[in-house]
Design a protein around this motif. Structure first.
Motif, PDB file in Angstrom:
ATOM      1  N   LEU A   1     -12.349  33.607 -25.471  1.00  0.00           N
ATOM      2  CA  LEU A   1     -12.339  33.535 -26.935  1.00  0.00           C
ATOM      3  C   LEU A   1     -13.762  33.766 -27.425  1.00  0.00           C
ATOM      4  N   PRO A   2     -14.138  35.032 -27.675  1.00  0.00           N
ATOM      5  CA  PRO A   2     -15.516  35.309 -28.125  1.00  0.00           C
ATOM      6  C   PRO A   2     -15.776  34.731 -29.507  1.00  0.00           C
ATOM      7  N   GLN A   3     -16.994  34.214 -29.691  1.00  0.00           N
ATOM      8  CA  GLN A   3     -17.367  33.671 -30.987  1.00  0.00           C
ATOM      9  C   GLN A   3     -17.600  34.785 -32.010  1.00  0.00           C
ATOM     10  N   ARG A   4     -18.172  35.902 -31.553  1.00  0.00           N
ATOM     11  CA  ARG A   4     -18.436  37.019 -32.451  1.00  0.00           C
ATOM     12  C   ARG A   4     -18.318  38.312 -31.665  1.00  0.00           C
ATOM     13  N   ILE A   5     -17.739  39.327 -32.304  1.00  0.00           N
ATOM     14  CA  ILE A   5     -17.469  40.604 -31.648  1.00  0.00           C
ATOM     15  C   ILE A   5     -18.227  41.699 -32.389  1.00  0.00           C
ATOM     16  N   GLY A   6     -18.932  42.529 -31.631  1.00  0.00           N
ATOM     17  CA  GLY A   6     -19.590  43.696 -32.210  1.00  0.00           C
ATOM     18  C   GLY A   6     -18.679  44.917 -32.125  1.00  0.00           C
TER      19      GLY A   6
ATOM     20  N   VAL B   1     -28.709  47.648 -31.113  1.00  0.00           N
ATOM     21  CA  VAL B   1     -28.771  46.558 -32.093  1.00  0.00           C
ATOM     22  C   VAL B   1     -27.809  45.431 -31.720  1.00  0.00           C
ATOM     23  N   LEU B   2     -26.583  45.767 -31.377  1.00  0.00           N
ATOM     24  CA  LEU B   2     -25.594  44.747 -31.041  1.00  0.00           C
ATOM     25  C   LEU B   2     -25.924  44.046 -29.720  1.00  0.00           C
ATOM     26  N   ASP B   3     -26.436  44.803 -28.763  1.00  0.00           N
ATOM     27  CA  ASP B   3     -26.772  44.186 -27.471  1.00  0.00           C
ATOM     28  C   ASP B   3     -27.940  43.215 -27.611  1.00  0.00           C
ATOM     29  N   ALA B   4     -28.820  43.455 -28.574  1.00  0.00           N
ATOM     30  CA  ALA B   4     -29.965  42.558 -28.787  1.00  0.00           C
ATOM     31  C   ALA B   4     -29.586  41.334 -29.619  1.00  0.00           C
ATOM     32  N   ASP B   5     -28.405  41.302 -30.208  1.00  0.00           N
ATOM     33  CA  ASP B   5     -27.965  40.174 -31.035  1.00  0.00           C
ATOM     34  C   ASP B   5     -27.388  39.088 -30.137  1.00  0.00           C
ATOM     35  N   PRO B   6     -28.032  37.918 -30.045  1.00  0.00           N
ATOM     36  CA  PRO B   6     -27.530  36.877 -29.127  1.00  0.00           C
ATOM     37  C   PRO B   6     -26.197  36.275 -29.548  1.00  0.00           C
ATOM     38  N   SER B   7     -25.790  36.482 -30.799  1.00  0.00           N
ATOM     39  CA  SER B   7     -24.516  35.916 -31.247  1.00  0.00           C
ATOM     40  C   SER B   7     -23.324  36.770 -30.851  1.00  0.00           C
TER      41      SER B   7
END
Length: 418
Positions: free
Chosen positions: A146-151, A199-205
């Motif tokens: 269950l991912p918290q946030r999806i890019g 950009v998405l890979d660098a986002d820790p969320s």
């Protein structure tokens, strides 16, 4: 010799003029000679009545373009139906114009890359990437349950974006997305996707990244088989899901990604669990757990009832009475054995005492005999054992007597009661 060839090396005191630098650059580029170049046509400029055609050639994997000049006859003979977005291979000589400081390519042969050649190049690239281990199953990571946030990387207002967002939120309403819209075909598709991926890979969320696009032809899906994009996905620290085209479409990105979804809708199903289904499974699991616990309690209660119904617990005194009778019998037996042993010992002791008394010297003295001892306490057995005048001791049953030995007979001189 030109001024650039005769000019000494530049220093802070003697710098080169701009014209010299431009001339040297032109000379260096001129030594490169004729080269074969592969690229994508970004723009074609044909001026009516002009024999020269200008092409803008773009690298599909980078934001880089060059101007190509060629003769109309060269273009018409090699690629008469060339359009924007087509892939070409051309033979050209790099030329640098010192006056304007611009670089261009002068082509004398142009070949349009057909579908068969494109597929052959993709197959060659596929073998290369497979040999380097980019397709290894052992390195693929499983996205979180269950991912918290999806890019999400997809085209703006596209059907793929709608399918992913709608189906994911229908399954799990609380799911959170960070959407980055990019071009999914054309010259700028690969650079934009590379930037969005970074950009998405660098986002820790972000817990998982989805690259989605609807269906299309082989040429339309070429950006998703680009080598630079495949290597960028391989280097991501975040799990990547590929959701490109229809189920039959298999760009190289599908082999490199951690998870391959057949369609954008399938990606939504793989990203998040179905809330209704999970609730149903939880209710089913609770029901099974309740049944298992109740069944265990029933079995244990039945077992306890069986144990309680046994005679040993239903009437415990029966067992105690039987054991008490055994204890009494053993106690009586022990008493009889001990009494018999004591009686036998008493009789044996009496017999021994009688024999002892019969053999005792005191019994002999009681019958009137006496024991004669000399002064040393030795028993006198014959007259020759003493001399006349030796003191003697006579032991009688009633006591002792002192005597003195005389010639012939023993003369008692005194009597002492012991």
């Amino acid at each position: 010799m030109t001024d650039a060839e005769t000019t000494p090396r530049s220093t802070a005191e003697e710098p080169w003029p701009v014209r010299v630098v431009s001339q040297k650059i032109s000379a260096w580029i001129g030594r490169l000679g004729w080269v074969w170049v592969d690229g994508q046509v970004a723009q074609i400029s044909r001026r009516p009545g002009a024999t020269t055609v200008f092409l803008t050639l773009r690298d599909p994997s980078a934001d880089l373009s060059l101007t190509v000049t060629t003769n109309r006859d060269v273009l018409d003979s090699g690629a008469p139906e060339l359009t924007d977005g087509a892939r070409v291979v051309l033979r050209a000589k790099p030329e640098f114009y010192p006056a304007r400081g611009t670089l261009s390519l002068r082509a004398d042969e142009i070949r349009q890359v057909g579908l068969g050649e494109l597929l052959a190049r993709l197959e060659k690239l596929k073998r290369l990437l497979a040999a380097e281990g980019l397709f290894e199953r052992s390195r693929k990571r499983r996205p979180p349950f269950l991912p918290q946030r999806i890019g999400l990387v997809t085209g703006r207002a596209s059907a793929a974006e709608r399918d992913v967002l709608t189906n994911a939120r229908r399954r799990w309403p609380a799911v959170d997305f960070r959407v980055v819209n990019v071009a999914v075909q054309g010259p700028g598709a690969v650079p934009q996707m590379l930037d969005a991926l970074a950009v998405l890979d660098a986002d820790p969320s972000i817990d998982v990244i989805v690259i989605a696009r609807g269906g299309g032809g082989v040429e339309d899906l070429l950006p998703f088989s680009d080598e630079a994009l495949c290597r960028a996905v391989f280097g991501c620290r975040t799990p990547v899901v590929s959701a490109i085209g229809h189920e039959t479409d298999t760009p190289l990105l599908d082999y490199v990604a951690d998870v391959r979804a057949s369609t954008p809708t399938d990606a939504a199903k793989r990203l998040v669990p179905d809330l209704a289904e999970e609730r149903r499974l939880i209710a089913l699991a609770r029901h099974r757990l309740d049944r298992a616990v109740l069944g265990m309690l029933d079995r244990e209660a039945h077992r306890l009832e069986m144990v309680r119904s046994r005679p040993v617990l239903a009437r415990p005194q029966v067992l105690l009475d039987g054991r008490a009778g055994e204890v009494d019998a053993l106690r009586d037996r022990a008493t009889r054995c001990l009494t018999h042993r004591l009686a036998a010992g008493t009789a044996e002791l009496g017999h021994t005492l009688a024999r002892l008394r019969a053999l005792s010297p005191a019994a002999t003295l009681d019958r009137g005999y006496a024991i004669v001892q000399d002064s040393a306490g030795r028993v006198v057995r014959a007259p020759d054992d003493v001399a006349a005048g030796d003191p003697l001791r006579l032991r009688l049953a009633g006591g002792d007597l002192a005597a003195v030995a005389a010639d012939g007979d023993l003369a008692a001189v005194a009597a002492e009661q012991s």
